[in-house]
Design a protein around this motif. Sequence first.
Motif, PDB file in Angstrom:
ATOM      1  N   SER A 253      37.598  27.239  43.829  1.00  0.00           N
ATOM      2  CA  SER A 253      38.988  27.693  43.968  1.00  0.00           C
ATOM      3  C   SER A 253      39.528  28.229  42.655  1.00  0.00           C
ATOM      4  CB  SER A 253      39.872  26.552  44.463  1.00  0.00           C
ATOM      5  OG  SER A 253      39.440  26.104  45.712  1.00  0.00           O
ATOM      6  N   ILE A 254      39.184  27.579  41.552  1.00  0.00           N
ATOM      7  CA  ILE A 254      39.628  28.061  40.243  1.00  0.00           C
ATOM      8  C   ILE A 254      39.004  29.416  39.934  1.00  0.00           C
ATOM      9  CG2 ILE A 254      39.479  27.612  37.760  1.00  0.00           C
ATOM     10  CD1 ILE A 254      39.801  24.626  38.444  1.00  0.00           C
ATOM     11  N   ILE A 255      37.722  29.562  40.217  1.00  0.00           N
ATOM     12  CA  ILE A 255      37.052  30.850  39.975  1.00  0.00           C
ATOM     13  C   ILE A 255      37.670  31.939  40.847  1.00  0.00           C
ATOM     14  CG2 ILE A 255      34.874  32.103  40.200  1.00  0.00           C
ATOM     15  CD1 ILE A 255      33.472  29.475  39.424  1.00  0.00           C
ATOM     16  N   ALA A 256      37.945  31.634  42.114  1.00  0.00           N
ATOM     17  CA  ALA A 256      38.561  32.624  43.008  1.00  0.00           C
ATOM     18  C   ALA A 256      39.963  32.991  42.528  1.00  0.00           C
ATOM     19  CB  ALA A 256      38.610  32.081  44.432  1.00  0.00           C
ATOM     20  N   GLY A 257      40.722  32.013  42.072  1.00  0.00           N
ATOM     21  CA  GLY A 257      42.062  32.284  41.561  1.00  0.00           C
ATOM     22  C   GLY A 257      42.037  33.150  40.317  1.00  0.00           C
ATOM     23  N   LYS A 258      41.136  32.852  39.410  1.00  0.00           N
ATOM     24  CA  LYS A 258      40.997  33.683  38.203  1.00  0.00           C
ATOM     25  C   LYS A 258      40.576  35.106  38.564  1.00  0.00           C
ATOM     26  CE  LYS A 258      41.790  30.931  34.701  1.00  0.00           C
ATOM     27  NZ  LYS A 258      42.788  31.216  33.689  1.00  0.00           N
TER      28      LYS A 258
ATOM     29  N   ALA B 106      41.230  36.680  41.402  1.00  0.00           N
ATOM     30  CA  ALA B 106      42.366  37.349  42.032  1.00  0.00           C
ATOM     31  C   ALA B 106      43.407  37.740  40.997  1.00  0.00           C
ATOM     32  CB  ALA B 106      42.993  36.453  43.087  1.00  0.00           C
ATOM     33  N   TYR B 107      43.530  36.961  39.952  1.00  0.00           N
ATOM     34  CA  TYR B 107      44.538  37.216  38.921  1.00  0.00           C
ATOM     35  C   TYR B 107      44.104  38.301  37.948  1.00  0.00           C
ATOM     36  CZ  TYR B 107      47.775  36.269  35.096  1.00  0.00           C
ATOM     37  OH  TYR B 107      48.712  36.388  34.110  1.00  0.00           O
ATOM     38  N   ARG B 108      42.825  38.318  37.582  1.00  0.00           N
ATOM     39  CA  ARG B 108      42.376  39.176  36.499  1.00  0.00           C
ATOM     40  C   ARG B 108      41.633  40.448  36.927  1.00  0.00           C
ATOM     41  NH1 ARG B 108      42.500  36.452  31.490  1.00  0.00           N
ATOM     42  NH2 ARG B 108      43.007  34.254  31.728  1.00  0.00           N
ATOM     43  N   LEU B 109      41.033  40.454  38.105  1.00  0.00           N
ATOM     44  CA  LEU B 109      40.175  41.572  38.494  1.00  0.00           C
ATOM     45  C   LEU B 109      40.864  42.471  39.512  1.00  0.00           C
ATOM     46  CD1 LEU B 109      36.791  39.694  38.982  1.00  0.00           C
ATOM     47  CD2 LEU B 109      37.497  41.053  37.023  1.00  0.00           C
ATOM     48  N   PRO B 110      40.400  43.718  39.613  1.00  0.00           N
ATOM     49  CA  PRO B 110      40.877  44.575  40.712  1.00  0.00           C
ATOM     50  C   PRO B 110      40.509  43.961  42.057  1.00  0.00           C
ATOM     51  CG  PRO B 110      39.710  45.875  39.055  1.00  0.00           C
ATOM     52  CD  PRO B 110      39.518  44.437  38.698  1.00  0.00           C
ATOM     53  N   ALA B 111      41.195  44.392  43.101  1.00  0.00           N
ATOM     54  CA  ALA B 111      41.060  43.773  44.428  1.00  0.00           C
ATOM     55  C   ALA B 111      39.623  43.808  44.953  1.00  0.00           C
ATOM     56  CB  ALA B 111      42.006  44.452  45.415  1.00  0.00           C
TER      57      ALA B 111
ATOM     58  N   ARG C 161      48.748  37.765  45.065  1.00  0.00           N
ATOM     59  CA  ARG C 161      48.527  39.074  44.431  1.00  0.00           C
ATOM     60  C   ARG C 161      49.621  40.069  44.813  1.00  0.00           C
ATOM     61  NH1 ARG C 161      44.072  40.975  41.774  1.00  0.00           N
ATOM     62  NH2 ARG C 161      43.840  43.207  41.833  1.00  0.00           N
ATOM     63  N   THR C 162      50.077  40.031  46.065  1.00  0.00           N
ATOM     64  CA  THR C 162      51.141  40.919  46.517  1.00  0.00           C
ATOM     65  C   THR C 162      52.455  40.594  45.825  1.00  0.00           C
ATOM     66  OG1 THR C 162      50.068  41.098  48.674  1.00  0.00           O
ATOM     67  CG2 THR C 162      52.384  41.728  48.554  1.00  0.00           C
ATOM     68  N   VAL C 163      52.809  39.327  45.776  1.00  0.00           N
ATOM     69  CA  VAL C 163      54.055  38.920  45.124  1.00  0.00           C
ATOM     70  C   VAL C 163      53.994  39.216  43.632  1.00  0.00           C
ATOM     71  CG1 VAL C 163      55.482  36.909  44.534  1.00  0.00           C
ATOM     72  CG2 VAL C 163      54.618  37.192  46.859  1.00  0.00           C
ATOM     73  N   TRP C 164      52.858  38.966  43.013  1.00  0.00           N
ATOM     74  CA  TRP C 164      52.711  39.216  41.585  1.00  0.00           C
ATOM     75  C   TRP C 164      52.825  40.713  41.277  1.00  0.00           C
ATOM     76  CZ3 TRP C 164      47.968  40.765  38.795  1.00  0.00           C
ATOM     77  CH2 TRP C 164      48.125  40.706  37.413  1.00  0.00           C
TER      78      TRP C 164
END
Length: 98
Positions: A28-33, A35-40, A85-88
Motif C-alpha cells: 500500500s505504501i509503494i502504491a501510494g508513493k 500514485a503521488y510521484r509518477l504519471p498515471a 490523485r483527482t483531488v490533488w
Amino acid sequence: MLFVTLLVASLWPIGTDAFNSYILLVFSIIAGKAAYRLPAIQACVIGIVLVVGAIMPDLLGYPGFPSPFLVLYSVTLAIGLALFRTVWARYEESSVRI
C-alpha cells in the motif's frame, strides 16, 4: 527487479505455515508513493505489478491472503488512490490560479 523483490518479500518467512501480514502495508505504501510521484500510466503499471506480486504466493501454494480478498483490497486501494490523485490535481490547479 521490483517484481522479484516483491515476490521474495511476499514469500517471507519461508518454511512456516504463517504468512507475512505486513506485506499489504508495504504494498500500500509503494502504491501510494507511485500514485503521488509518477504519471498515471506508470502508477498503473506499478499497481499491476503489486497485485500480481501479492497474488503469486496463493497461486504457488504458499500461505498468504486469499485471492478474492486481494482483488477486493486492490480495487478499493485503486479507487482511493485515483480519488486522491483527482483531488490533488484539482488542488494543484487551483493553487496555481491564485
